[in-house]
Design a protein around this motif. Structure first.
Motif, PDB file in Angstrom:
ATOM      1  N   PHE A 143       0.709  -1.244   0.103  1.00  0.00           N
ATOM      2  CA  PHE A 143      -0.181  -0.056  -0.157  1.00  0.00           C
ATOM      3  C   PHE A 143       0.860   1.040  -0.084  1.00  0.00           C
ATOM      4  N   LEU A 144       0.145   2.166  -0.384  1.00  0.00           N
ATOM      5  CA  LEU A 144       1.043   3.807  -0.423  1.00  0.00           C
ATOM      6  C   LEU A 144       0.055   4.767   0.055  1.00  0.00           C
ATOM      7  N   LEU A 145       0.307   5.547   0.935  1.00  0.00           N
ATOM      8  CA  LEU A 145      -0.613   6.508   1.491  1.00  0.00           C
ATOM      9  C   LEU A 145       0.277   7.983   1.084  1.00  0.00           C
ATOM     10  N   CYS A 146      -0.750   8.623   0.253  1.00  0.00           N
ATOM     11  CA  CYS A 146       0.074   9.955  -0.204  1.00  0.00           C
ATOM     12  C   CYS A 146      -0.969  11.007  -0.137  1.00  0.00           C
ATOM     13  N   HIS A 147      -0.515  12.381  -0.497  1.00  0.00           N
ATOM     14  CA  HIS A 147      -1.327  13.432  -0.891  1.00  0.00           C
ATOM     15  C   HIS A 147      -1.421  13.505  -2.193  1.00  0.00           C
ATOM     16  N   HIS A 148      -2.710  13.964  -2.648  1.00  0.00           N
ATOM     17  CA  HIS A 148      -3.259  13.694  -4.108  1.00  0.00           C
ATOM     18  C   HIS A 148      -4.158  14.732  -4.506  1.00  0.00           C
ATOM     19  N   HIS A 149      -3.840  15.325  -5.720  1.00  0.00           N
ATOM     20  CA  HIS A 149      -4.838  16.288  -6.241  1.00  0.00           C
ATOM     21  C   HIS A 149      -5.268  15.574  -7.745  1.00  0.00           C
ATOM     22  N   PRO A 150      -6.605  15.666  -7.914  1.00  0.00           N
ATOM     23  CA  PRO A 150      -7.118  15.054  -9.191  1.00  0.00           C
ATOM     24  C   PRO A 150      -6.611  15.564 -10.344  1.00  0.00           C
ATOM     25  N   ASN A 151      -6.042  17.006 -10.481  1.00  0.00           N
ATOM     26  CA  ASN A 151      -5.583  17.582 -11.610  1.00  0.00           C
ATOM     27  C   ASN A 151      -3.982  17.378 -11.899  1.00  0.00           C
ATOM     28  N   ILE A 152      -3.532  16.432 -10.903  1.00  0.00           N
ATOM     29  CA  ILE A 152      -1.915  16.605 -11.062  1.00  0.00           C
ATOM     30  C   ILE A 152      -1.705  14.996 -11.407  1.00  0.00           C
ATOM     31  N   SER A 153      -1.109  14.605 -12.457  1.00  0.00           N
ATOM     32  CA  SER A 153      -0.788  13.211 -12.661  1.00  0.00           C
ATOM     33  C   SER A 153       0.163  12.476 -11.686  1.00  0.00           C
ATOM     34  N   SER A 154       0.059  11.180 -11.574  1.00  0.00           N
ATOM     35  CA  SER A 154       0.954  10.281 -10.631  1.00  0.00           C
ATOM     36  C   SER A 154       1.277   9.131 -11.422  1.00  0.00           C
ATOM     37  N   ARG A 155       2.545   8.575 -11.148  1.00  0.00           N
ATOM     38  CA  ARG A 155       2.992   7.352 -12.013  1.00  0.00           C
ATOM     39  C   ARG A 155       2.084   6.160 -11.374  1.00  0.00           C
ATOM     40  N   LEU A 156       1.200   6.160 -10.577  1.00  0.00           N
ATOM     41  CA  LEU A 156       0.398   5.105 -10.133  1.00  0.00           C
ATOM     42  C   LEU A 156      -0.916   5.423 -10.756  1.00  0.00           C
ATOM     43  N   GLU A 157      -1.257   6.320 -11.700  1.00  0.00           N
ATOM     44  CA  GLU A 157      -2.578   6.422 -12.175  1.00  0.00           C
ATOM     45  C   GLU A 157      -2.924   5.797 -13.390  1.00  0.00           C
ATOM     46  N   THR A 158      -2.652   4.594 -13.286  1.00  0.00           N
ATOM     47  CA  THR A 158      -2.412   3.624 -14.535  1.00  0.00           C
ATOM     48  C   THR A 158      -3.596   2.411 -14.236  1.00  0.00           C
ATOM     49  N   SER A 159      -3.914   1.536 -14.956  1.00  0.00           N
ATOM     50  CA  SER A 159      -4.547   0.431 -14.914  1.00  0.00           C
ATOM     51  C   SER A 159      -4.111  -0.551 -14.088  1.00  0.00           C
ATOM     52  N   GLN A 160      -2.785  -0.423 -13.711  1.00  0.00           N
ATOM     53  CA  GLN A 160      -1.863  -1.215 -12.789  1.00  0.00           C
ATOM     54  C   GLN A 160      -2.368  -1.094 -11.265  1.00  0.00           C
ATOM     55  N   PHE A 161      -2.719   0.056 -10.898  1.00  0.00           N
ATOM     56  CA  PHE A 161      -2.991   0.335  -9.733  1.00  0.00           C
ATOM     57  C   PHE A 161      -4.753   0.819  -9.525  1.00  0.00           C
ATOM     58  N   LYS A 162      -5.098   0.879  -8.088  1.00  0.00           N
ATOM     59  CA  LYS A 162      -6.376   1.631  -7.908  1.00  0.00           C
ATOM     60  C   LYS A 162      -5.963   2.158  -6.519  1.00  0.00           C
ATOM     61  N   SER A 163      -7.071   2.904  -5.948  1.00  0.00           N
ATOM     62  CA  SER A 163      -6.828   3.836  -4.848  1.00  0.00           C
ATOM     63  C   SER A 163      -8.337   4.128  -4.340  1.00  0.00           C
ATOM     64  N   ILE A 164      -8.327   4.435  -3.155  1.00  0.00           N
ATOM     65  CA  ILE A 164      -9.326   5.108  -2.454  1.00  0.00           C
ATOM     66  C   ILE A 164      -9.168   6.414  -1.721  1.00  0.00           C
ATOM     67  N   VAL A 165      -9.971   7.142  -1.671  1.00  0.00           N
ATOM     68  CA  VAL A 165      -9.754   8.470  -0.640  1.00  0.00           C
ATOM     69  C   VAL A 165      -9.933   8.117   0.999  1.00  0.00           C
ATOM     70  N   VAL A 166      -9.105   8.240   1.719  1.00  0.00           N
ATOM     71  CA  VAL A 166      -9.184   7.913   3.179  1.00  0.00           C
ATOM     72  C   VAL A 166      -9.049   9.364   4.083  1.00  0.00           C
ATOM     73  N   GLY A 167      -8.970  10.347   3.391  1.00  0.00           N
ATOM     74  CA  GLY A 167      -9.056  11.806   4.193  1.00  0.00           C
ATOM     75  C   GLY A 167      -8.736  12.867   3.295  1.00  0.00           C
ATOM     76  N   ALA A 168      -8.829  14.216   3.717  1.00  0.00           N
ATOM     77  CA  ALA A 168      -8.810  15.346   3.226  1.00  0.00           C
ATOM     78  C   ALA A 168      -7.911  16.064   3.694  1.00  0.00           C
ATOM     79  N   ASP A 169      -7.154  17.054   3.253  1.00  0.00           N
ATOM     80  CA  ASP A 169      -6.403  18.067   3.756  1.00  0.00           C
ATOM     81  C   ASP A 169      -6.291  19.252   2.989  1.00  0.00           C
ATOM     82  N   THR A 170      -5.487  20.081   3.467  1.00  0.00           N
ATOM     83  CA  THR A 170      -5.475  21.672   2.686  1.00  0.00           C
ATOM     84  C   THR A 170      -3.896  21.989   2.668  1.00  0.00           C
ATOM     85  N   LEU A 171      -3.420  22.470   1.396  1.00  0.00           N
ATOM     86  CA  LEU A 171      -2.083  23.224   1.337  1.00  0.00           C
ATOM     87  C   LEU A 171      -2.520  24.747   1.622  1.00  0.00           C
ATOM     88  N   VAL A 172      -1.952  25.397   2.708  1.00  0.00           N
ATOM     89  CA  VAL A 172      -2.050  26.647   3.217  1.00  0.00           C
ATOM     90  C   VAL A 172      -0.787  27.478   3.081  1.00  0.00           C
TER      91      VAL A 172
END
Length: 297
Positions: A143-172
């Motif tokens: 498993f990998l736990l990380c911050h994520h923004h829908p408009n910024i691509s990640s190397r893990l956003e492929t058919s090889q991986f899946k994810s769920i939202v487990v929390g929310a945060d804000t960059l201030v």
């Protein structure tokens, strides 16, 4: 053909530097170079272009990369599954988490999901986003736990991986206050503001760079320091060295005590997700049970 050759290849494909890749693999550079050459001899084609000052992937090396990651991940999973069937146990489940979430979100999150701990031992590995991605791509963690923004691509956003939202945060954007409680460094149309930024290894840095680059800003930033550690940027912002976009989960205590204040309009804050990633391929029974529990919670 040896698995270690694939792991060496992936380390060099990421670093594009023999010295750094050999160090990451805990081997001398001459021995590392021999293993890369052995892989190329086995394949029958060069995978890297070597010059005096640089290393780059050949077209064959680019072609080889994706499948090498898939194969390495599958072999690690095969070993874990076989050990479970043999009754030898698969060992602790490993979660890679970025430093910022390891310090703040992860402990509270796990305490709030104690039934998950009953399913198996969790081994937390804390590192930069770049290193966490590499661990996931190679199958070193489940498993990998990380911050994520829908408009910024990640190397893990492929058919090889899946994810769920487990929390929310804000960059201030935060600054130390002056003697009147106003931000010492304010984001406005005046002289450039001292900026404490994230290095290339940072996932938060990717998010900020992508969104800031797309925005029409009414202020200028002068980068005076970079780090992949949000905690380091927090300490420097608290000391008055400049403005840093910091996760609220990390900075909330300093904000509540007035040691850090918002450096600009509230609209400059960036809402982000906290996501848990995993390989799309089926994992062992314990890992699947833990994932199911995360989904329910």
């Amino acid at each position: 053909m040896e698995l270690i050759w694939l792991e060496d290849y992936l380390a060099l494909a990421d670093a594009l530097n023999f010295s750094r890749a050999a160090s990451a693999r805990h081997v001398t550079q001459p021995a590392f170079s021999r293993r890369i050459r052995a892989l190329e001899d086995w394949i029958g084609a060069p995978l890297f272009i070597r010059t005096t000052h640089s290393v780059a992937l050949t077209p064959a090396g680019e072609q080889f990369r994706n499948q090498a990651e898939v194969l390495t991940r599958a072999l690690h999973q095969l070993r874990r599954d076989t050990l479970e069937v043999a009754g030898r146990g698969a060992g602790p489940l490993s979660i890679a988490a970025t430093h910022a979430l390891s310090f703040t979100f992860f402990p509270k999150w796990v305490r709030g999901n104690e039934k998950i701990l009953a399913l198996g031992t969790l081994n937390l590995i804390s590192d930069s986003m770049q290193a966490c991605e590499q661990m996931m791509l190679r199958g070193d963690v489940q498993f990998l736990l990380c911050h994520h923004h829908p408009n910024i691509s990640s190397r893990l956003e492929t058919s090889q991986f899946k994810s769920i939202v487990v929390g929310a945060d804000t960059l201030v954007p935060l600054s130390a206050p002056d003697q009147d409680g106003a931000p010492r460094w304010r984001l406005e149309r005046t002289a450039p503001v001292r900026y404490l930024g994230y290095s290339e290894q940072s996932g938060l840095g990717r998010i900020i760079a992508g969104l800031r680059g797309a925005a029409d800003r009414s202020f200028a930033l002068e980068t005076v320091f970079t780090s992949h550690l949000a905690a380091t940027l927090l300490s420097m912002a608290r000391a008055g060295d400049g403005v840093a976009w910091l996760p609220r989960t990390l900075a909330e205590e300093d904000m509540s005590l007035g040691r850090l204040v918002q450096a600009g309009d509230p609209g400059l804050a960036i809402p982000i997700e906290i996501r848990l990633f995993r390989p799309a391929a089926r994992q062992g029974p314990i890992a699947e049970a833990v994932w199911a529990a995360f989904e329910r919670s």
